[in-house]
Design a protein around this motif. Sequence first.
Motif, PDB file in Angstrom:
ATOM      1  N   ILE A  87      -6.426   6.232  -0.850  1.00 33.71           N
ATOM      2  CA  ILE A  87      -5.237   6.121   0.326  1.00 33.71           C
ATOM      3  C   ILE A  87      -4.703   7.103   0.902  1.00 33.71           C
ATOM      4  O   ILE A  87      -4.729   8.113  -1.089  1.00 33.71           O
ATOM      5  CB  ILE A  87      -4.173   4.831   0.737  1.00 33.71           C
ATOM      6  CG1 ILE A  87      -4.773   3.613   0.284  1.00 33.71           C
ATOM      7  CG2 ILE A  87      -3.581   4.954   1.641  1.00 33.71           C
ATOM      8  CD1 ILE A  87      -3.880   2.187   0.568  1.00 33.71           C
ATOM      9  N   THR A  88      -5.085   8.155   1.726  1.00 30.53           N
ATOM     10  CA  THR A  88      -4.089   9.943   1.808  1.00 30.53           C
ATOM     11  C   THR A  88      -3.250   9.507   2.988  1.00 30.53           C
ATOM     12  O   THR A  88      -2.553  10.278   2.972  1.00 30.53           O
ATOM     13  CB  THR A  88      -5.754  10.548   3.077  1.00 30.53           C
ATOM     14  OG1 THR A  88      -6.100   9.992   4.445  1.00 30.53           O
ATOM     15  CG2 THR A  88      -6.755  10.778   1.732  1.00 30.53           C
ATOM     16  N   ASP A  89      -3.286   9.002   4.030  1.00 29.77           N
ATOM     17  CA  ASP A  89      -2.078   8.747   5.294  1.00 29.77           C
ATOM     18  C   ASP A  89      -1.866   6.795   5.310  1.00 29.77           C
ATOM     19  O   ASP A  89      -2.727   6.530   5.499  1.00 29.77           O
ATOM     20  CB  ASP A  89      -2.209   9.407   5.777  1.00 29.77           C
ATOM     21  CG  ASP A  89      -0.907   9.788   7.109  1.00 29.77           C
ATOM     22  OD1 ASP A  89       0.213   9.171   6.101  1.00 29.77           O
ATOM     23  OD2 ASP A  89      -1.155  10.243   7.907  1.00 29.77           O
ATOM     24  N   ILE A  90      -0.535   6.864   5.761  1.00 35.94           N
ATOM     25  CA  ILE A  90      -0.869   5.901   5.555  1.00 35.94           C
ATOM     26  C   ILE A  90      -0.077   6.046   7.897  1.00 35.94           C
ATOM     27  O   ILE A  90       1.930   5.958   7.250  1.00 35.94           O
ATOM     28  CB  ILE A  90       0.659   4.375   5.266  1.00 35.94           C
ATOM     29  CG1 ILE A  90      -0.170   4.138   3.979  1.00 35.94           C
ATOM     30  CG2 ILE A  90       0.640   3.095   5.770  1.00 35.94           C
ATOM     31  CD1 ILE A  90       0.201   2.895   2.911  1.00 35.94           C
ATOM     32  N   ASN A  91       0.062   5.296   8.390  1.00 36.51           N
ATOM     33  CA  ASN A  91       0.882   5.553  10.150  1.00 36.51           C
ATOM     34  C   ASN A  91       1.275   3.781  10.513  1.00 36.51           C
ATOM     35  O   ASN A  91      -0.039   4.068  11.529  1.00 36.51           O
ATOM     36  CB  ASN A  91      -0.003   6.754  10.912  1.00 36.51           C
ATOM     37  CG  ASN A  91       0.878   6.976  12.073  1.00 36.51           C
ATOM     38  OD1 ASN A  91       1.572   6.249  11.790  1.00 36.51           O
ATOM     39  ND2 ASN A  91       0.152   7.803  13.072  1.00 36.51           N
ATOM     40  N   LYS A  92       2.189   3.612  10.339  1.00 35.87           N
ATOM     41  CA  LYS A  92       2.302   2.167  11.078  1.00 35.87           C
ATOM     42  C   LYS A  92       1.131   1.295  10.069  1.00 35.87           C
ATOM     43  O   LYS A  92       0.888   1.305   8.951  1.00 35.87           O
ATOM     44  CB  LYS A  92       2.436   2.858  11.960  1.00 35.87           C
ATOM     45  CG  LYS A  92       3.954   3.097  13.178  1.00 35.87           C
ATOM     46  CD  LYS A  92       3.298   2.532  14.647  1.00 35.87           C
ATOM     47  CE  LYS A  92       4.905   3.980  15.390  1.00 35.87           C
ATOM     48  NZ  LYS A  92       4.758   4.176  16.179  1.00 35.87           N
ATOM     49  N   GLU A  93       0.468   0.849  11.239  1.00 39.73           N
ATOM     50  CA  GLU A  93      -0.409  -0.178  11.263  1.00 39.73           C
ATOM     51  C   GLU A  93      -1.616   0.498  10.700  1.00 39.73           C
ATOM     52  O   GLU A  93      -2.573  -0.336  10.371  1.00 39.73           O
ATOM     53  CB  GLU A  93      -0.573  -1.131  11.830  1.00 39.73           C
ATOM     54  CG  GLU A  93       0.957  -2.330  11.784  1.00 39.73           C
ATOM     55  CD  GLU A  93       0.097  -2.723  13.023  1.00 39.73           C
ATOM     56  OE1 GLU A  93      -0.738  -3.528  13.635  1.00 39.73           O
ATOM     57  OE2 GLU A  93       1.552  -4.182  13.001  1.00 39.73           O
ATOM     58  N   ASP A  94      -1.611   1.849  10.458  1.00 38.07           N
ATOM     59  CA  ASP A  94      -2.938   2.494  10.726  1.00 38.07           C
ATOM     60  C   ASP A  94      -2.924   3.068   9.348  1.00 38.07           C
ATOM     61  O   ASP A  94      -2.501   3.966   8.661  1.00 38.07           O
ATOM     62  CB  ASP A  94      -3.411   3.701  11.605  1.00 38.07           C
ATOM     63  CG  ASP A  94      -3.993   3.061  13.097  1.00 38.07           C
ATOM     64  OD1 ASP A  94      -4.469   1.649  13.128  1.00 38.07           O
ATOM     65  OD2 ASP A  94      -2.902   3.476  14.103  1.00 38.07           O
ATOM     66  N   LEU A 152       0.799  -1.401  -0.219  1.00 39.81           N
ATOM     67  CA  LEU A 152      -0.059   0.422   0.455  1.00 39.81           C
ATOM     68  C   LEU A 152       0.881   1.276   0.098  1.00 39.81           C
ATOM     69  O   LEU A 152       2.030   1.166   0.412  1.00 39.81           O
ATOM     70  CB  LEU A 152      -0.793   0.002   1.310  1.00 39.81           C
ATOM     71  CG  LEU A 152      -1.868  -1.602   1.320  1.00 39.81           C
ATOM     72  CD1 LEU A 152      -2.505  -1.278   2.918  1.00 39.81           C
ATOM     73  CD2 LEU A 152      -2.552  -1.217  -0.268  1.00 39.81           C
ATOM     74  N   THR A 153       0.399   2.345  -1.076  1.00 42.18           N
ATOM     75  CA  THR A 153       0.757   3.356  -0.368  1.00 42.18           C
ATOM     76  C   THR A 153       0.085   4.546  -0.649  1.00 42.18           C
ATOM     77  O   THR A 153      -0.769   4.501  -1.061  1.00 42.18           O
ATOM     78  CB  THR A 153       1.859   4.051  -1.632  1.00 42.18           C
ATOM     79  OG1 THR A 153       1.202   3.437  -3.205  1.00 42.18           O
ATOM     80  CG2 THR A 153       3.635   2.651  -1.944  1.00 42.18           C
ATOM     81  N   LYS A 154       0.266   5.776  -0.113  1.00 39.60           N
ATOM     82  CA  LYS A 154      -0.639   7.206  -0.704  1.00 39.60           C
ATOM     83  C   LYS A 154      -0.957   7.254  -2.156  1.00 39.60           C
ATOM     84  O   LYS A 154      -0.193   6.703  -2.880  1.00 39.60           O
ATOM     85  CB  LYS A 154       0.428   7.803   0.121  1.00 39.60           C
ATOM     86  CG  LYS A 154       1.066   7.927   1.492  1.00 39.60           C
ATOM     87  CD  LYS A 154       1.635   9.449   1.876  1.00 39.60           C
ATOM     88  CE  LYS A 154       2.103   9.534   2.981  1.00 39.60           C
ATOM     89  NZ  LYS A 154       2.151  10.672   3.833  1.00 39.60           N
ATOM     90  N   LYS A 155      -2.195   8.495  -1.917  1.00 41.72           N
ATOM     91  CA  LYS A 155      -2.895   8.285  -3.279  1.00 41.72           C
ATOM     92  C   LYS A 155      -3.296   6.397  -4.298  1.00 41.72           C
ATOM     93  O   LYS A 155      -3.139   7.033  -5.004  1.00 41.72           O
ATOM     94  CB  LYS A 155      -1.836   9.000  -4.199  1.00 41.72           C
ATOM     95  CG  LYS A 155      -1.379  10.304  -3.351  1.00 41.72           C
ATOM     96  CD  LYS A 155      -1.091  10.773  -4.522  1.00 41.72           C
ATOM     97  CE  LYS A 155      -1.001  13.243  -3.925  1.00 41.72           C
ATOM     98  NZ  LYS A 155      -0.321  13.509  -5.021  1.00 41.72           N
ATOM     99  N   GLN A 156      -3.314   5.879  -3.627  1.00 46.96           N
ATOM    100  CA  GLN A 156      -3.685   4.339  -4.187  1.00 46.96           C
ATOM    101  C   GLN A 156      -5.478   4.832  -3.952  1.00 46.96           C
ATOM    102  O   GLN A 156      -5.476   4.609  -2.589  1.00 46.96           O
ATOM    103  CB  GLN A 156      -2.491   2.890  -3.320  1.00 46.96           C
ATOM    104  CG  GLN A 156      -2.666   1.923  -4.003  1.00 46.96           C
ATOM    105  CD  GLN A 156      -1.901   0.798  -3.877  1.00 46.96           C
ATOM    106  OE1 GLN A 156      -1.923   0.592  -2.619  1.00 46.96           O
ATOM    107  NE2 GLN A 156      -2.764  -0.106  -4.163  1.00 46.96           N
ATOM    108  N   ARG A 157      -5.845   3.781  -5.051  1.00 46.30           N
ATOM    109  CA  ARG A 157      -6.871   3.012  -5.374  1.00 46.30           C
ATOM    110  C   ARG A 157      -7.260   2.162  -4.605  1.00 46.30           C
ATOM    111  O   ARG A 157      -6.631   0.881  -5.033  1.00 46.30           O
ATOM    112  CB  ARG A 157      -7.662   3.797  -6.499  1.00 46.30           C
ATOM    113  CG  ARG A 157      -7.854   5.097  -6.866  1.00 46.30           C
ATOM    114  CD  ARG A 157      -8.660   5.050  -7.983  1.00 46.30           C
ATOM    115  NE  ARG A 157     -10.366   4.639  -7.622  1.00 46.30           N
ATOM    116  CZ  ARG A 157     -11.123   5.764  -6.961  1.00 46.30           C
ATOM    117  NH1 ARG A 157     -10.433   6.661  -6.644  1.00 46.30           N
ATOM    118  NH2 ARG A 157     -12.040   5.580  -6.544  1.00 46.30           N
TER     119      ARG A 157
END
Length: 209
Positions: free
Chosen positions: A182-189, A163-168
């Motif tokens: 996806i707007t943000d990835i914070n560890k497992e959140d 998973l990456t930011k801006k991925q649908r």
Amino acid sequence: MESTEKLTDTNAILAYLYETFPLCFIAEGETKPLKIGLFQDLAERLADDSKVSKTQLRVALRRYTSSWRYLKSVKAGAQRVNLDGEPCGELEQEHIDHAQAMLKESQEKAKAKRAALAPKPVAKKAPKKVAAPQRPKTERPAKPAPKAAAPVVNYVQAQLTDLTKKQRVNVKLGMTPVAGVITDINKEDIHVQLDSGLTIKVRAEHILL
């Protein structure tokens, strides 16, 4: 002393939101598109309110934003509003197109359901013809017609490393996955902005590709 009994019925929670934020949540008539990220504002504003939980608020908000009244309000020129009814910018065309597609799909499903439940007209029986007596034949039960297979969408369970930011992606919410970015990835959140405008926080096991 104020009652601390939690509201568990979604309709009761919606009624509470209509009463508490009347300039944001409209009980009757045309609604207003909600601010992106409104759930976080709502959770913070009601953090000390013992009547509702974040889970029930998310369910109620999802029902509100998937209603026909709300989807019809997501149109060109409309302004998003915050909890106090203040304008928060115009809608993007991508969100308008998604809302209209969801509205059309929901209306078609409702139409098909009504047609399936409608009483079928009784056909008039033709007069029987008198035929010469024949030897009785053993009747075989008619085979039921095969049902048409529903189209199957093969989703793949996402891994956090994929998973990456801006991925649908598609988020598992209830029976039907909901599309978003996806707007943000914070560890497992993982923070996902749904196409309806709602932003939620989920784990990788709730995301499908």
